[in-house]
Design a protein around this motif. Structure first.
Motif, PDB file in Angstrom:
ATOM      1  N   GLY A  52       0.798  -1.221   0.000  1.00 53.36           N
ATOM      2  CA  GLY A  52       0.000   0.000   0.000  1.00 53.36           C
ATOM      3  C   GLY A  52       0.829   1.268   0.000  1.00 53.36           C
ATOM      4  N   GLU A  53       2.147   1.143  -0.062  1.00 54.48           N
ATOM      5  CA  GLU A  53       3.017   2.314  -0.112  1.00 54.48           C
ATOM      6  C   GLU A  53       3.320   2.689  -1.561  1.00 54.48           C
ATOM      7  OE1 GLU A  53       6.478   1.337   2.083  1.00 54.48           O
ATOM      8  OE2 GLU A  53       5.451   1.230   4.019  1.00 54.48           O
ATOM      9  N   ILE A  54       3.713   3.937  -1.745  1.00 48.01           N
ATOM     10  CA  ILE A  54       4.078   4.398  -3.082  1.00 48.01           C
ATOM     11  C   ILE A  54       5.369   3.715  -3.509  1.00 48.01           C
ATOM     12  CG2 ILE A  54       4.840   6.369  -4.461  1.00 48.01           C
ATOM     13  CD1 ILE A  54       2.988   8.131  -2.796  1.00 48.01           C
ATOM     14  N   GLU A  55       5.283   3.043  -4.641  1.00 49.26           N
ATOM     15  CA  GLU A  55       6.451   2.336  -5.153  1.00 49.26           C
ATOM     16  C   GLU A  55       7.230   3.191  -6.142  1.00 49.26           C
ATOM     17  OE1 GLU A  55       6.347  -1.494  -7.704  1.00 49.26           O
ATOM     18  OE2 GLU A  55       6.375  -2.164  -5.610  1.00 49.26           O
ATOM     19  N   GLU A  56       6.484   3.968  -6.942  1.00 47.55           N
ATOM     20  CA  GLU A  56       7.151   4.823  -7.930  1.00 47.55           C
ATOM     21  C   GLU A  56       6.212   5.958  -8.311  1.00 47.55           C
ATOM     22  OE1 GLU A  56       9.538   4.445 -12.206  1.00 47.55           O
ATOM     23  OE2 GLU A  56       8.373   2.752 -11.439  1.00 47.55           O
ATOM     24  N   MET A  57       6.819   7.126  -8.576  1.00 44.73           N
ATOM     25  CA  MET A  57       6.050   8.280  -9.056  1.00 44.73           C
ATOM     26  C   MET A  57       6.635   8.720 -10.392  1.00 44.73           C
ATOM     27  SD  MET A  57       5.345  10.642  -5.689  1.00 44.73           S
ATOM     28  CE  MET A  57       7.088  11.023  -5.456  1.00 44.73           C
TER      29      MET A  57
END
Length: 347
Positions: free
Chosen positions: A265-270
């Motif tokens: 549930g965490e941001i892996e890539e932006m």
């Protein structure tokens, strides 16, 4: 002619090269390193790379021919014979420092007579719901782009290549379509296949059994392909394809930041406003008559579904890639306006 328009750095991207080829409206660019001529790259080189590698991230240096043909200024009088011998469409003329001082184009030297006398089938029976309210009054093939309807633009382009036999598969407001083509002056033949029920972009071909017994071109009635039809046809024959699909490059920039979320549930890539390049079906095909003969009468089916069937059966289905600029699609209102402006500018 400004020679600089035909020069591209070897570290430029393949997509840059395709865009520049569209801009100069020729089939070749000359590659430079620190402003010195070192190689050539053609639309054919790019097409073969795409079909062999499928890599749209390539650079010009990955694709270019580093043993290009050229002549020096003092040999310029032999250019025509040299080009004919080596089957090349553009020849750079170099000075003693091996810098390009001029470019000779084959089409400037010899008139090229286009000959592609094959039948053309136009799928012209759709409701054109994406172009409502225009299609409440007119069938989609008769929507004007400039002074003539889209279907006539399509026919005129194939006619310029020598096609004289056209088949329109019609349904919605078909009598208006027939009336229009019966009234205009023309030196080609238009025949009609009447759909009693909508049969899709493929099923309507079954109505042409016994009428087409040779390789033919199939096109939707809302597109224009600005390419060399002879080259597409020759590629289809050379490869021995049952069907060749003409596919256009599409380059899309997402106007948002795209977030990829991992399993926790965490941001892996932006990615901020990412760009994507891919090939899409234009709606034009080169087709062998076997396809018509094997269709079931009255079956409603899209042509992409027919392709999928043959692909699963092990038949050879090919792709002919073209640039984004070479495909004009009026399937939606905003695209129709772009097509109109482009044709007004070019014609």
């Amino acid at each position: 002619m400004d020679i600089k328009e035909f020069l591209i750095d070897e570290n430029a991207t393949m997509l840059d090269a395709m865009a520049l080829l569209d801009k100069v409206a020729k089939k070749v660019l000359f590659v430079v390193r620190e402003d010195h001529f070192i190689a050539a790259i053609t639309d054919g080189d790019i097409r073969r790379w795409i079909l062999r590698k499928g890599n749209l991230e390539a650079k010009v240096c990955d694709i270019a021919n580093y043993n290009p043909k050229y002549i020096y200024e003092h040999d310029k009088k032999t250019a025509k014979a040299f080009m004919k011998k080596h089957s090349i469409e553009a020849l750079p003329v170099l000075n003693a420092d091996k810098d390009i001082v001029s470019i000779i184009f084959w089409n400037d030297e010899i008139e090229h007579k286009k000959r592609l006398p094959v039948p053309v089938v136009v799928m012209a029976g759709g409701l054109g719901t994406r172009l409502y309210p225009y299609t409440k009054i007119l069938p989609k093939p008769l929507i004007p782009i400039g002074e003539i309807p889209i279907a006539e633009h399509i026919i005129n382009r194939f006619h310029q290549y020598g096609s004289k036999e056209f088949f329109l598969v019609v349904n919605h407001k078909k009598n208006m379509i027939k009336a229009y083509f019966n009234e205009i002056e023309k030196d080609y033949e238009v025949q009609y296949a009447d759909e009693d029920e909508p049969l899709g972009t493929g099923g309507g071909l079954s109505l042409l059994k016994g009428k087409i017994n040779e390789t033919f071109i199939l096109t939707n009635c809302d597109i224009l392909i600005e390419e060399d039809y002879e080259k597409i046809y020759a590629y289809h024959k050379k490869e021995g394809n049952l069907i060749t699909m003409v596919c256009s490059l599409k380059h899309i920039r997402i106007p948002y930041g795209v977030i990829e979320i991992g399993e926790t549930g965490e941001i892996e890539e932006m990615k901020e406003k990412p760009e994507f390049s891919f090939f899409t079906n234009t709606g034009m095909y080169i087709v062998e008559p076997q396809v018509i003969e094997e269709l079931q009468a009255g079956e409603a089916v899209g042509f992409p579904d027919i392709i999928e069937r043959y692909k699963e059966a092990g038949e050879k289905i090919g792709v002919y890639p073209i640039s984004e600029h070479a495909w004009l699609d009026m399937g939606q209102l905003d695209e129709m306006e772009k097509m109109r402006k482009r044709l007004e500018r070019d014609e």
